[in-house]
Design an enzyme around this catalytic site. Structure first.
Site: not given
Lengths: 627, 286
Positions: A113, A233, A235, A245, A248, A281, A346, A381
């Protein structure tokens, strides 16, 4: 009045975990939630749970990645609690039967990730949150924990000493959506806020319609400081039409981002020469918008995320849910064509200030999950760090509230000797301007202003300082407010006010932030506050009155939107997700500190608190952050 | 239909508050009628929604009726989008559940053009006919407008011990249990359930027999019974649960649940497989 040891507000991952932990520690627990638990937005989380489970991995590395990802605005004791305890919580979920994806040898699967130095994102297809939510709810059913579903908590019952640090939280006030009645819930030991996100202050968001920042706003108005609210955040991969969404996990498995020229933008244009699509991100979201700004966007709006080369088998095995989402919400077949994606709101890194046990500065009040700021995410994050946060801090707060912990926290809450006063940055007055005083109820009026629909007599006033009296007074205040909203004859609809807030936030407080635009946003929010003074509920019914619920939520969205914007204006540097046009550097000399906002009975004030970079055995010295 | 409840915040049968509320209700009804009658010229790009309305507490809505809304059509518009537009533009009392907008929270299962579907997952462009007819889920009590009482559905879900249990109580040291990828694949579809209630609403047997566990609850039982981590003894216990008189044998294999499931769970197949397992294990004990 109902009475329990511990009351959990919200029943997503954090709330469910807190309830289980508190009950296991011997507490009599109730959950109060405006949605049925399985409707909570934890269910929409896709990617996974970061946990250092495997040989070759180490929770210290996870902690380092998280501090770096936070752009050194995370507090190390909280980050270390998260990363140290995530493996145990992840295996706990497995032991509760969660259907993780499995490797050939039968162990739970992990994948790479963004921003991680080891492939430690533990997943269940591309629907990890759905599995986690249902698994936890199953355990709540098993334990017979009482759940008040479709009960909307509208106010915290907190005492009114001058200093928030001296106040006590004795319970909550909740509105039973089905019956239209207001009741008090007394909590003998603690109230745990687990109300989730606030994405509805933006109009392009991955968040649910129910994510209106209720817990943050209620705690804020009860005097609890809210922290780093500007850290939002965006995304990088959401569907352009709806904001749905796209995990990721797609990039984690090898998905590639292309611009309109067919270039692999992350490398071709030097945004992240090492990690490419798997940069953090904030980095990827800015890269995409930059491509669009420079004329290399598709339809001037988005870029392409291509996963076709992964092959049908791997996609079906690990990312099947993505195919359904792209098909249902964008009409695109991810096996045949690249998916259009653009950044969307997000996650809120900021929230209710807590220590590493979820405690706030108000005695008996806790906050966990997205509504809280411990802070584990700082200015950005990492993907895969939200779900372990729910489990780790849910469990910690549940145990603490039930009296099962006597550790001395490393992180302080509330004003202390290291705190620093902030200057007013807003061009317009902040706060207040909600409903006319006749509607605000006993507490906000500073007295008991004869609520017309009072169920109890004035006897409660004499006992106002007793816990039951505090709850009863809060109940009266809410009865007054709801009565006012239902009775008011003509006025504006909440939907107009909410749309105004969403519009200005999306226009002015997005990925790229400029001083003038932020000031405009504050002026717009001020105007929306004034508009809200005339808000009315058209639906006269007490039965399932969503008009009323949305009207109350909109008030919360106003407070939260204002807090985000004030923080964004105050922080004149570029750190993590917070980009400022006029201030293109991270200013460690000045800004290794959290922005704090206190309600101050309607005249919000800014102040600051230093970041805690000292971990248990090491200090996380800020370094240049590149991917 | 749920019954009108009393307001607990006043003891008097008729207060100024009640009168004002009644007047407000009358005005609201008038406005709704106006909104329903007015058909602004939206050209060809408009959607006509016919929406079921009922509120036991509001006089004008105490008798169930349909309201018509004309909504400007936008590309990609779902039935949920259209309902939100109708509510936010014309009538803020229009009531329905919604949250995630992406077919995972299961809040907005509705009866759309005669079939159970999720509002958020249903593209208007994919529907046939000129009018989109939206009703609450059949066979469930209506609370108000499109909101149904889900309690019975939840009760059935919770009647099958819907939580992981193993033969042996694990000790405090948590240890990862192993599961083959094949076994995980076996339960995969069953774990997709979002508790929307579409299947239960479509099932003729459940409609006529409140005690029948229904497809969603049996699917939940399947999810655990087939999970090899639970162990053989637990599986036997699970089979007993679903073989009881309100369990799998009530299913008449009409496939209506499978046809409407928004997550494509092969519900009928799961029920059939449990029946076969039950026969097998019964033979074993003879």
């Amino acid at each position: 009045m109902r009475e329990y040891d511990v009351i959990v507000v919200g029943a997503g991952g954090a709330g469910l975990r807190a309830a289980i932990a508190a009950q296991e520690a011997g507490a009599d627990v109730a959950m109060v939630t405006k949605l049925h638990p399985v409707r909570s937005h934890t269910g929409a989380a896709e990617g996974g749970i970061n946990a250092a489970l495997r040989e070759g991995d180490d929770w210290h590395d996870h902690a380092y990645d998280t501090m770096k990802g936070s752009d050194y605005l995370g507090d190390a004791p909280a980050v270390e609690a998260l990363t140290r305890e995530s493996p145990k919580e992840t295996i706990q979920l497995e032991n509760w039967g969660m259907a993780f994806s499995r490797d050939e040898d039968g162990v739970v699967s992990q994948r790479p990730f963004g921003g991680l130095s080891f492939p430690r994102t533990t997943y269940a297809g591309a629907e990890t949150g759905h599995h986690m939510l249902h698994t936890m709810y199953e355990q709540v059913v098993k334990r017979g924990i009482e759940v008040y579903d479709e009960w909307y908590v509208t106010r915290l019952a907190v005492t009114d000493e001058d200093e928030p640090e001296e106040r006590d939280c004795h319970g909550v006030v909740a509105y039973d959506i089905k019956r239209g009645e207001i009741e008090g819930f007394r909590a003998r030991d603690g109230v745990i806020l687990a109300t989730g996100g606030l994405g509805q202050v933006y109009d392009h968001t991955t968040n649910a319609i129910a994510n209106t920042g209720d817990g943050v706003a209620m705690a804020y108005r009860a005097g609890v400081p809210i922290e780093d609210m500007e850290m939002i955040q965006f995304h990088p991969t959401t569907l352009p039409t709806t904001g749905v969404l796209i995990s990721e996990g797609v990039r984690g498995e090898g998905g590639i981002l292309y611009n309109s020229e067919g270039e692999r933008l992350m490398f071709e244009h030097g945004y992240a020469n090492n990690d490419g699509e798997l940069a953090s991100r904030d980095v990827v979201a800015r890269a995409e918008l930059n491509e669009v700004a420079e004329g290399r966007g598709i339809e001037d709006e988005y870029v392409h995320l291509d996963m076709r080369h992964l092959g049908e088998e791997r996609i079906l095995d690990r990312l099947e849910n993505i195919l359904h989402l792209a098909e249902d919400f964008e009409g695109v077949d991810g096996l045949e064509e690249p998916m259009p994606v653009k950044p969307g709101q997000h996650y809120a890194m900021g929230g209710v200030e807590t220590n590493e046990w979820g405690s706030t500065c108000v005695n008996g009040l806790y906050a966990v999950g997205e509504c809280a700021c411990a802070s584990v995410h700082g200015a950005n994050r990492l993907g895969g760090n939200a779900l372990p946060e729910l489990a780790v801090f849910g469990a910690r707060a549940g145990r603490h509230a039930a009296g099962d912990v006597d550790d001395e926290p490393e992180i302080t809450t509330g004003w202390d000797e290291d705190s620093e006063e902030g200057e007013n940055v807003s061009p317009v007055p902040l706060g207040e301007a909600d409903l006319p005083s006749a509607a605000k109820g006993a507490l906000a009026d500073g007295g008991r202003s004869s609520p017309p629909s009072a169920g109890a007599d004035g006897g409660a006033a004499a006992e106002a300082s007793a816990p039951e009296g505090v709850v009863e007074e809060a109940v009266q205040a809410e009865r007054t407010r709801v009565h006012y909203l239902l009775e008011k004859e003509e006025g504006v609809n909440h939907a107009e006010v909410r749309a105004d807030v969403q519009e200005t936030m999306t226009e002015n407080v997005n990925v790229f932030r400029e001083e003038g635009a932020l000031e405009d946003a504050l002026a717009d929010i001020r105007e929306a506050r004034q508009e809200y003074q005339h808000v009315t509920v058209e639906d006269p019914s007490r039965t399932y009155n969503t008009d009323l619920i949305h009207t109350i939520e909109t008030r919360n969205a106003l407070d939260v939107a204002e807090a985000i914007t004030v923080g964004a204006l105050a922080r004149d540097e570029f750190r993590g997700a917070h980009w400022r046009k006029e201030h293109q550097e991270r200013k460690d000399d000045e800004w290794l500190k959290h922005t704090m906002l206190s309600w101050n009975d309607g005249s919000p004030g800014l102040w600051y608190k230093p970041v805690v970079l000292e971990g248990e055995n090491k200090s996380y010295e800020p370094k240049e952050r590149s991917y | 239909m749920s019954t009108q409840h009393e307001h607990t915040d006043d003891g008097e049968p008729e207060t100024p508050g009640d009168r004002r509320r009644a007047e407000k209700a009358a005005r609201a009804a008038e406005r709704e009628q106006e909104a329903a009658d007015a058909e602004p010229d939206l050209g060809d790009d408009a959607v006509t929604l016919k929406v079921f309305r009922y509120d036991p507490e509001v006089e004008a809505k105490a008798e169930p009726r349909f309201d018509t809304f004309r909504i400007p059509f936008e590309k990609g518009m779902t039935v949920l989008d259209a309902l939100i537009a109708a509510r936010d533009t014309y009538d803020s009392s229009l009531t329905f559940r919604h949250s995630c907008r992406q077919a995972v929270c299961g809040s907005d299962a509705l009866f759309i053009n005669g079939r159970q579907r999720l509002g958020c997952q249903t593209q208007i462009a994919d529907l046939e006919g000129d009018v989109v007819r939206v009703e609450p889920l059949p066979h469930q009590d209506v609370v108000k407008d499109l909101v149904v009482d889900m309690e019975h559905f939840y009760d059935q879900m919770e009647a099958v011990e819907p939580y992981f249990q193993t033969d042996e109580t694990p000790d405090d040291d948590l240890e990862e249990q192993f599961q083959t990828p094949e076994n995980r694949e076996k339960i995969k579809m069953s774990t997709r359930c979002i508790w929307c209630g579409a299947c239960m609403s479509s099932c003729n047997i459940a409609a006529g027999d409140n005690a029948y566990l229904g497809p969603a609850a049996i699917n939940k039982a399947y999810r655990f019974a087939m999970d090899e981590r639970e162990g053989e003894n637990m599986k036997e216990h699970r089979m007993e649960l679903i073989e009881q008189e309100n369990g799998v044998w009530r299913c008449q294999t009409q496939f209506s649940c499978t046809n409407v499931c928004p997550k494509d769970i092969p519900l009928t197949e799961h029920i059939q497989e449990l029946k076969r397992e039950a026969v097998k294990s019964n033979l074993k004990f003879w």
